[in-house]
Design a protein around this motif. Structure first.
Motif, PDB file in Angstrom:
ATOM      1  N   ASP A  97     -19.545  68.656  27.028  1.00 22.89           N
ATOM      2  CA  ASP A  97     -18.431  67.900  27.743  1.00 22.89           C
ATOM      3  C   ASP A  97     -17.795  68.215  28.991  1.00 22.89           C
ATOM      4  OD1 ASP A  97     -16.347  69.471  26.672  1.00 22.89           O
ATOM      5  OD2 ASP A  97     -16.285  67.790  24.936  1.00 22.89           O
ATOM      6  N   ASN A  98     -17.725  69.557  29.112  1.00 26.14           N
ATOM      7  CA  ASN A  98     -17.225  70.285  30.455  1.00 26.14           C
ATOM      8  C   ASN A  98     -16.052  69.111  31.075  1.00 26.14           C
ATOM      9  OD1 ASN A  98     -16.995  71.649  32.691  1.00 26.14           O
ATOM     10  ND2 ASN A  98     -18.816  71.305  33.623  1.00 26.14           N
ATOM     11  N   LEU A  99     -14.983  69.114  30.059  1.00 33.45           N
ATOM     12  CA  LEU A  99     -13.955  68.071  30.351  1.00 33.45           C
ATOM     13  C   LEU A  99     -13.163  68.282  31.527  1.00 33.45           C
ATOM     14  CD1 LEU A  99     -12.607  67.085  26.790  1.00 33.45           C
ATOM     15  CD2 LEU A  99     -14.099  65.576  28.265  1.00 33.45           C
ATOM     16  N   ASP A 100     -12.973  69.541  31.891  1.00 31.85           N
ATOM     17  CA  ASP A 100     -12.120  69.978  33.020  1.00 31.85           C
ATOM     18  C   ASP A 100     -12.893  69.489  34.336  1.00 31.85           C
ATOM     19  OD1 ASP A 100     -10.080  70.991  31.722  1.00 31.85           O
ATOM     20  OD2 ASP A 100     -10.765  73.043  31.883  1.00 31.85           O
ATOM     21  N   LYS A 101     -14.154  69.685  34.479  1.00 35.44           N
ATOM     22  CA  LYS A 101     -14.980  69.194  35.573  1.00 35.44           C
ATOM     23  C   LYS A 101     -14.924  67.521  35.634  1.00 35.44           C
ATOM     24  CE  LYS A 101     -17.271  69.355  39.217  1.00 35.44           C
ATOM     25  NZ  LYS A 101     -16.529  69.829  40.553  1.00 35.44           N
TER      26      LYS A 101
ATOM     27  N   ALA B  47     -17.277  61.296  48.431  1.00 34.31           N
ATOM     28  CA  ALA B  47     -18.326  62.152  48.792  1.00 34.31           C
ATOM     29  C   ALA B  47     -19.048  62.397  47.555  1.00 34.31           C
ATOM     30  CB  ALA B  47     -17.737  63.567  49.367  1.00 34.31           C
ATOM     31  N   LEU B  48     -18.377  62.398  46.344  1.00 33.99           N
ATOM     32  CA  LEU B  48     -19.046  62.717  45.332  1.00 33.99           C
ATOM     33  C   LEU B  48     -20.109  62.038  44.744  1.00 33.99           C
ATOM     34  CD1 LEU B  48     -15.923  63.546  42.704  1.00 33.99           C
ATOM     35  CD2 LEU B  48     -17.611  65.458  43.846  1.00 33.99           C
ATOM     36  N   VAL B  49     -20.244  60.662  45.160  1.00 33.09           N
ATOM     37  CA  VAL B  49     -21.195  59.720  44.916  1.00 33.09           C
ATOM     38  C   VAL B  49     -22.584  60.222  45.382  1.00 33.09           C
ATOM     39  CG1 VAL B  49     -22.230  57.475  45.417  1.00 33.09           C
ATOM     40  CG2 VAL B  49     -20.048  57.790  44.966  1.00 33.09           C
ATOM     41  N   ASP B  50     -22.701  60.957  46.596  1.00 31.61           N
ATOM     42  CA  ASP B  50     -23.929  61.503  47.187  1.00 31.61           C
ATOM     43  C   ASP B  50     -24.243  62.910  46.551  1.00 31.61           C
ATOM     44  OD1 ASP B  50     -24.285  59.558  48.934  1.00 31.61           O
ATOM     45  OD2 ASP B  50     -23.515  60.741  50.668  1.00 31.61           O
ATOM     46  N   GLU B  51     -23.112  63.704  46.013  1.00 28.70           N
ATOM     47  CA  GLU B  51     -23.296  64.841  45.435  1.00 28.70           C
ATOM     48  C   GLU B  51     -23.895  64.626  44.011  1.00 28.70           C
ATOM     49  OE1 GLU B  51     -20.301  68.072  43.211  1.00 28.70           O
ATOM     50  OE2 GLU B  51     -20.007  67.507  45.419  1.00 28.70           O
TER      51      GLU B  51
ATOM     52  N   ILE C 246     -23.349  61.627  36.015  1.00 27.31           N
ATOM     53  CA  ILE C 246     -22.282  62.421  36.260  1.00 27.31           C
ATOM     54  C   ILE C 246     -22.386  63.912  35.104  1.00 27.31           C
ATOM     55  CG2 ILE C 246     -19.510  62.897  36.160  1.00 27.31           C
ATOM     56  CD1 ILE C 246     -19.420  59.929  36.879  1.00 27.31           C
ATOM     57  N   CYS C 247     -22.514  63.499  34.087  1.00 32.05           N
ATOM     58  CA  CYS C 247     -22.788  64.612  33.139  1.00 32.05           C
ATOM     59  C   CYS C 247     -24.342  65.198  33.324  1.00 32.05           C
ATOM     60  CB  CYS C 247     -22.951  63.837  31.641  1.00 32.05           C
ATOM     61  SG  CYS C 247     -21.527  63.371  30.917  1.00 32.05           S
ATOM     62  N   ARG C 248     -25.115  64.504  33.714  1.00 32.08           N
ATOM     63  CA  ARG C 248     -26.535  65.411  34.077  1.00 32.08           C
ATOM     64  C   ARG C 248     -25.974  66.441  35.491  1.00 32.08           C
ATOM     65  NH1 ARG C 248     -29.230  61.056  35.368  1.00 32.08           N
ATOM     66  NH2 ARG C 248     -29.798  60.744  33.133  1.00 32.08           N
ATOM     67  N   LYS C 249     -25.291  65.913  36.170  1.00 35.99           N
ATOM     68  CA  LYS C 249     -25.174  66.741  37.326  1.00 35.99           C
ATOM     69  C   LYS C 249     -23.972  67.899  37.058  1.00 35.99           C
ATOM     70  CE  LYS C 249     -24.381  68.077  41.542  1.00 35.99           C
ATOM     71  NZ  LYS C 249     -25.583  68.591  42.275  1.00 35.99           N
ATOM     72  N   TYR C 250     -23.343  67.708  36.079  1.00 37.15           N
ATOM     73  CA  TYR C 250     -22.114  68.877  35.712  1.00 37.15           C
ATOM     74  C   TYR C 250     -22.066  69.611  34.606  1.00 37.15           C
ATOM     75  CZ  TYR C 250     -20.095  66.705  40.156  1.00 37.15           C
ATOM     76  OH  TYR C 250     -19.839  66.330  41.502  1.00 37.15           O
ATOM     77  N   ALA C 251     -22.808  69.128  33.737  1.00 41.26           N
ATOM     78  CA  ALA C 251     -23.108  69.949  32.511  1.00 41.26           C
ATOM     79  C   ALA C 251     -23.601  71.270  32.756  1.00 41.26           C
ATOM     80  CB  ALA C 251     -23.923  69.109  31.509  1.00 41.26           C
ATOM     81  N   LYS C 252     -23.212  72.150  31.941  1.00 40.89           N
ATOM     82  CA  LYS C 252     -23.693  73.537  32.103  1.00 40.89           C
ATOM     83  C   LYS C 252     -24.788  73.617  31.224  1.00 40.89           C
ATOM     84  CE  LYS C 252     -19.639  74.806  31.197  1.00 40.89           C
ATOM     85  NZ  LYS C 252     -18.322  75.166  30.761  1.00 40.89           N
ATOM     86  N   PHE C 253     -24.736  72.838  29.986  1.00 35.78           N
ATOM     87  CA  PHE C 253     -26.055  72.776  29.044  1.00 35.78           C
ATOM     88  C   PHE C 253     -26.362  71.453  28.564  1.00 35.78           C
ATOM     89  CE2 PHE C 253     -22.539  75.876  27.871  1.00 35.78           C
ATOM     90  CZ  PHE C 253     -23.040  76.759  28.464  1.00 35.78           C
ATOM     91  N   GLN C 254     -27.707  71.129  28.854  1.00 38.11           N
ATOM     92  CA  GLN C 254     -28.173  69.775  28.487  1.00 38.11           C
ATOM     93  C   GLN C 254     -29.612  69.772  28.234  1.00 38.11           C
ATOM     94  OE1 GLN C 254     -28.925  67.595  32.259  1.00 38.11           O
ATOM     95  NE2 GLN C 254     -27.512  69.185  33.026  1.00 38.11           N
ATOM     96  N   THR C 255     -29.736  68.774  27.352  1.00 31.65           N
ATOM     97  CA  THR C 255     -31.217  68.433  27.113  1.00 31.65           C
ATOM     98  C   THR C 255     -31.400  66.813  26.802  1.00 31.65           C
ATOM     99  OG1 THR C 255     -33.134  68.868  25.670  1.00 31.65           O
ATOM    100  CG2 THR C 255     -31.124  68.623  24.519  1.00 31.65           C
TER     101      THR C 255
END
Length: 175
Positions: free
Chosen positions: A10-14, A25-29, A70-79
């Motif tokens: 969940d990387n809630l802080d991010k 600008a976050l849209v393109d990122e 958003i989660c896909r971009k910023y998660a440290k762990f994912q599947t």
């Protein structure tokens, strides 16, 4: 054949630094190297600017997909795994998908139930690990006709890393 389940720490802080931040600008990122359509881009902009309301909505599916981006971009762990979600044949995965607490952002919901997003808090992750480690894959294969040991292994990896990082997880369901 089954349903696609995405699991992200969940990387809630991010995520809290993105949702409602107003940073266009976050849209393109976020969408760099990710496929999306105009409706999802619009929903992503609304999430970033905080222009959304919780609850079931006709465009709720676009918000769920935008939030997953958003989660896909910023998660440290994912599947993302393909698993048949059935309450009777595989209640453990059904509960994992549908019984997580409401999300901490009050996202709009899809009016048709899918796609969907659930959230499991940090304190719930160890119990999820225990539940998935206790699965009897031979029995599960007899019931479902599929061997889900690899898929559950991928989910367990994310859960274990989330536990080590003292984080919860988001679970996305798509057909």
């Amino acid at each position: 054949m089954g349903n696609f389940i995405g699991v992200y720490d969940d990387n809630l802080d991010k995520l809290k630094s993105v949702i409602g931040s107003g940073k266009s600008a976050l849209v393109d990122e976020i969408l760099h190297d990710q496929e999306s359509n105009e409706e999802e881009i619009g929903a992503l902009r609304k999430l970033i600017h905080g222009y959304y309301a919780p609850g079931e909505q006709t465009d709720g599916a676009h918000f769920i997909r935008a939030f997953e981006a958003i989660c896909r971009k910023y998660a440290k762990f994912q599947t993302t795994v393909e698993i048949y979600v059935d309450e009777e044949l595989f209640p453990e995965i059904f509960q994992f998908v549908w019984k997580g607490d409401g999300d901490p952002f009050g996202l709009p919901l899809s009016e048709y139930g899918a796609p969907a997003c659930g959230h499991w808090e940090t304190k719930e992750v160890p119990e999820l690990i225990k539940k998935f480690r206790g699965l009897n894959f031979d029995d599960l294969e007899d019931k479902t006709g599929s061997n889900y040991e690899d898929a559950i292994g991928h989910i367990l990896t994310v859960l274990e890393k989330a536990k080590e990082a003292n984080e919860g997880v988001f679970v996305f369901y798509g057909e």
